[in-house]
Design an enzyme around this catalytic site. Structure first.
Site, mmCIF file in Angstrom:
data_model
loop_
_atom_site.group_PDB
_atom_site.id
_atom_site.type_symbol
_atom_site.label_atom_id
_atom_site.label_comp_id
_atom_site.label_asym_id
_atom_site.label_seq_id
_atom_site.Cartn_x
_atom_site.Cartn_y
_atom_site.Cartn_z
ATOM 1 N N SER A 131 9.351 4.007 2.567
ATOM 2 C CA SER A 131 8.601 2.778 3.147
ATOM 3 C C SER A 131 9.913 1.671 3.477
ATOM 4 O O SER A 131 10.661 1.831 2.932
ATOM 5 C CB SER A 131 7.959 2.185 1.944
ATOM 6 O OG SER A 131 7.583 0.860 2.283
ATOM 7 N N HIS A 139 11.133 -8.656 -1.511
ATOM 8 C CA HIS A 139 9.961 -8.363 -0.555
ATOM 9 C C HIS A 139 8.662 -8.583 -1.224
ATOM 10 O O HIS A 139 8.853 -8.013 -2.696
ATOM 11 C CB HIS A 139 10.069 -6.750 0.013
ATOM 12 C CG HIS A 139 9.284 -6.433 0.957
ATOM 13 N ND1 HIS A 139 7.768 -6.456 0.861
ATOM 14 C CD2 HIS A 139 9.388 -6.130 2.136
ATOM 15 C CE1 HIS A 139 7.234 -6.065 1.897
ATOM 16 N NE2 HIS A 139 8.124 -5.774 2.917
ATOM 17 N N LYS A 153 11.856 2.941 -5.208
ATOM 18 C CA LYS A 153 11.724 4.095 -3.936
ATOM 19 C C LYS A 153 12.992 4.137 -3.411
ATOM 20 O O LYS A 153 13.487 5.027 -3.220
ATOM 21 C CB LYS A 153 10.730 3.664 -2.898
ATOM 22 C CG LYS A 153 9.316 3.700 -3.156
ATOM 23 C CD LYS A 153 8.394 3.567 -1.988
ATOM 24 C CE LYS A 153 6.950 3.271 -2.060
ATOM 25 N NZ LYS A 153 6.317 4.750 -2.229
HETATM 26 N N1 LIG Z 1 0.465 1.542 2.480
HETATM 27 C C1 LIG Z 1 1.306 1.155 3.286
HETATM 28 O O1 LIG Z 1 1.223 0.415 4.220
HETATM 29 C C2 LIG Z 1 2.588 2.152 3.392
HETATM 30 C C3 LIG Z 1 3.551 1.634 4.225
HETATM 31 C C4 LIG Z 1 4.941 2.381 4.302
HETATM 32 C C5 LIG Z 1 4.969 3.195 3.315
HETATM 33 N N2 LIG Z 1 4.178 3.617 2.417
HETATM 34 C C6 LIG Z 1 4.458 4.747 1.532
HETATM 35 O O2 LIG Z 1 4.090 6.082 2.338
HETATM 36 C C7 LIG Z 1 3.727 7.013 1.283
HETATM 37 C C8 LIG Z 1 2.064 7.619 1.765
HETATM 38 O O3 LIG Z 1 1.302 6.541 1.419
HETATM 39 P P1 LIG Z 1 -0.349 6.897 1.527
HETATM 40 O O4 LIG Z 1 -0.855 5.477 1.584
HETATM 41 O O5 LIG Z 1 -0.616 7.734 2.187
HETATM 42 O O6 LIG Z 1 -0.150 7.506 0.059
HETATM 43 P P2 LIG Z 1 -1.523 7.503 -1.172
HETATM 44 O O7 LIG Z 1 -2.596 7.785 -0.320
HETATM 45 O O8 LIG Z 1 -1.345 6.096 -2.022
HETATM 46 O O9 LIG Z 1 -1.186 8.844 -1.946
HETATM 47 C C9 LIG Z 1 -0.339 8.670 -3.046
HETATM 48 C C10 LIG Z 1 -0.403 9.996 -3.676
HETATM 49 O O10 LIG Z 1 0.431 9.983 -4.995
HETATM 50 C C11 LIG Z 1 -0.366 10.731 -5.933
HETATM 51 N N3 LIG Z 1 0.321 10.112 -7.364
HETATM 52 C C12 LIG Z 1 0.402 9.106 -7.825
HETATM 53 N N4 LIG Z 1 1.049 9.329 -8.835
HETATM 54 C C13 LIG Z 1 1.136 10.735 -9.075
HETATM 55 C C14 LIG Z 1 1.630 11.414 -10.359
HETATM 56 N N5 LIG Z 1 1.979 11.017 -11.439
HETATM 57 N N6 LIG Z 1 1.662 12.790 -10.233
HETATM 58 C C15 LIG Z 1 1.172 13.499 -9.333
HETATM 59 N N7 LIG Z 1 0.807 12.770 -8.066
HETATM 60 C C16 LIG Z 1 0.689 11.408 -8.197
HETATM 61 C C17 LIG Z 1 -1.610 10.330 -5.871
HETATM 62 O O11 LIG Z 1 -2.499 11.253 -6.324
HETATM 63 P P3 LIG Z 1 -4.041 10.997 -6.609
HETATM 64 O O12 LIG Z 1 -4.602 11.407 -5.139
HETATM 65 O O13 LIG Z 1 -4.238 11.974 -7.750
HETATM 66 O O14 LIG Z 1 -4.328 9.513 -6.620
HETATM 67 C C18 LIG Z 1 -1.802 10.410 -4.452
HETATM 68 O O15 LIG Z 1 -2.082 11.589 -3.756
HETATM 69 C C19 LIG Z 1 3.724 6.445 0.081
HETATM 70 O O16 LIG Z 1 5.061 6.624 -0.621
HETATM 71 C C20 LIG Z 1 3.568 4.686 0.379
HETATM 72 O O17 LIG Z 1 4.372 3.966 -0.573
HETATM 73 C C21 LIG Z 1 2.857 3.030 2.644
#
Ligand SMILES: NC(=O)c1ccc[n+]([C@@H]2O[C@H](COP(=O)([O-])OP(=O)(O)OC[C@H]3O[C@@H](n4cnc5c(N)ncnc54)[C@H](OP(=O)(O)O)[C@@H]3O)[C@@H](O)[C@H]2O)c1
Length: 259
Positions: A131, A139, A153
């Protein structure tokens, strides 16, 4: 040439599932495996559990099984903040992490587990989606549940960069659930795009575009050992030239990237 064996973790996540879908479109190029926690969620998203391993990234033994014989690892796991009891009208919602699901445990130790097991398994490349915002300890995202999510991260990214495994670290701007392949993608370094976005565009990018950058990182040799920020120009921006040449994008990323 035999297909590259790729494990995608966080494969039931919103970006991870898109990566699995995209990689599966090229069966001669990629043999795709997913790691997820919930068979029910995999069934719901993909129709069946073929090609999936089940487990938790905090448990190295699942990772050892899933990574055996793989060539590349895509890390798309992340701690997921949950809204606490619904807010009263007029109050702001409060978010926290579940016990065992805090950023230090998932975004740091969970990623370190994946990197260590990948190294022991002889994995050639790790693509990690992180991120933007990680250069700013103050932040607002770091205050969610006092979790310091961006700090952890970033520590995991540093660990990957020092691991000796070829890496591609894609630090995304704000993620959007909008169509991919219709925007110009813009790369940057160390949150400079957050401070000075070109033409004051929003610092965001569709998840589908991030997923495409992951796929291309597995294809393009010049993606190796790059770490970069990425946002997109809005689709209707008259200056936008839709990104199609990913070798050129990674060349720009390499130019801004530091190891
Ligand atoms: N949201 C934003 O605007 C934003 C901005 C920049 C970057 N990001 C980053 O981009 C990436 C992708 O984001 P996203 O929103 O597509 O992700 P997401 O939908 O929140 O998915 C996170 C995944 O991690 C899995 N997970 C969490 N804990 C776990 C564990 N202990 N063991 C195995 N799996 C685990 C979850 O499993 P389950 O499916 O079982 O819950 C889920 O599949 C992340 O790193 C996020 O922080 C997000």
């Amino acid at each position: 040439m035999s297909a590259k064996k790729v494990l995608v973790t966080g494969a039931t996540g919103r970006t991870g599932a898109l990566v699995v879908e995209k990689l599966r479109c090229f069966p001669e190029e990629f043999e795709v495996f997913g790691l997820a926690r919930s068979p029910a969620k995999v069934e719901e998203r993909f129709g069946n559990t073929d090609g999936f391993y089940f487990g938790d990234i905090r448990d190295r033994s699942t990772l050892e099984t899933a990574l055996e014989g793989c060539d590349a690892l895509v890390i798309l796991t992340s701690a997921v903040p949950k809204m606490q009891t619904p807010p009263q009208p007029g109050q702001r919602p409060q978010f926290d992490f579940e016990p065992g699901g805090r950023p230090e445990e998932v975004d740091f130790q969970g990623q370190v587990n994946q990197i260590d097991v990948a190294q022991a398994a002889g994995i050639e490349q790790i693509v990690l989606v992180g991120s933007m915002g990680g250069t700013n300890e103050n932040h607002p995202l770091n205050r969610i549940g006092d979790g310091n999510i961006l700090v952890w991260k970033r520590k995991a990214e540093d660990y990957l960069m020092q691991s000796g495994i070829d890496y591609t670290i894609i630090r995304a701007g704000g993620l959007l659930d909008q169509p991919g392949g219709v925007r110009e993608l813009i790369v940057g370094h160390n949150d400079e795009l957050l401070a000075h976005p070109p033409d004051d565009i929003p610092t965001s990018i569709p998840r589908a575009d991030v997923a495409e950058v992951v796929v291309q990182a597995l294809r393009q040799p010049n993606s190796h050992n790059t770490a970069f920020d990425i946002i997109s120009r809005p689709e209707d921006d008259p200056k936008a030239e839709v990104t199609e040449d990913f070798a050129a994008l990674f060349a720009q990323a390499a130019a801004v990237s530091v190891s």
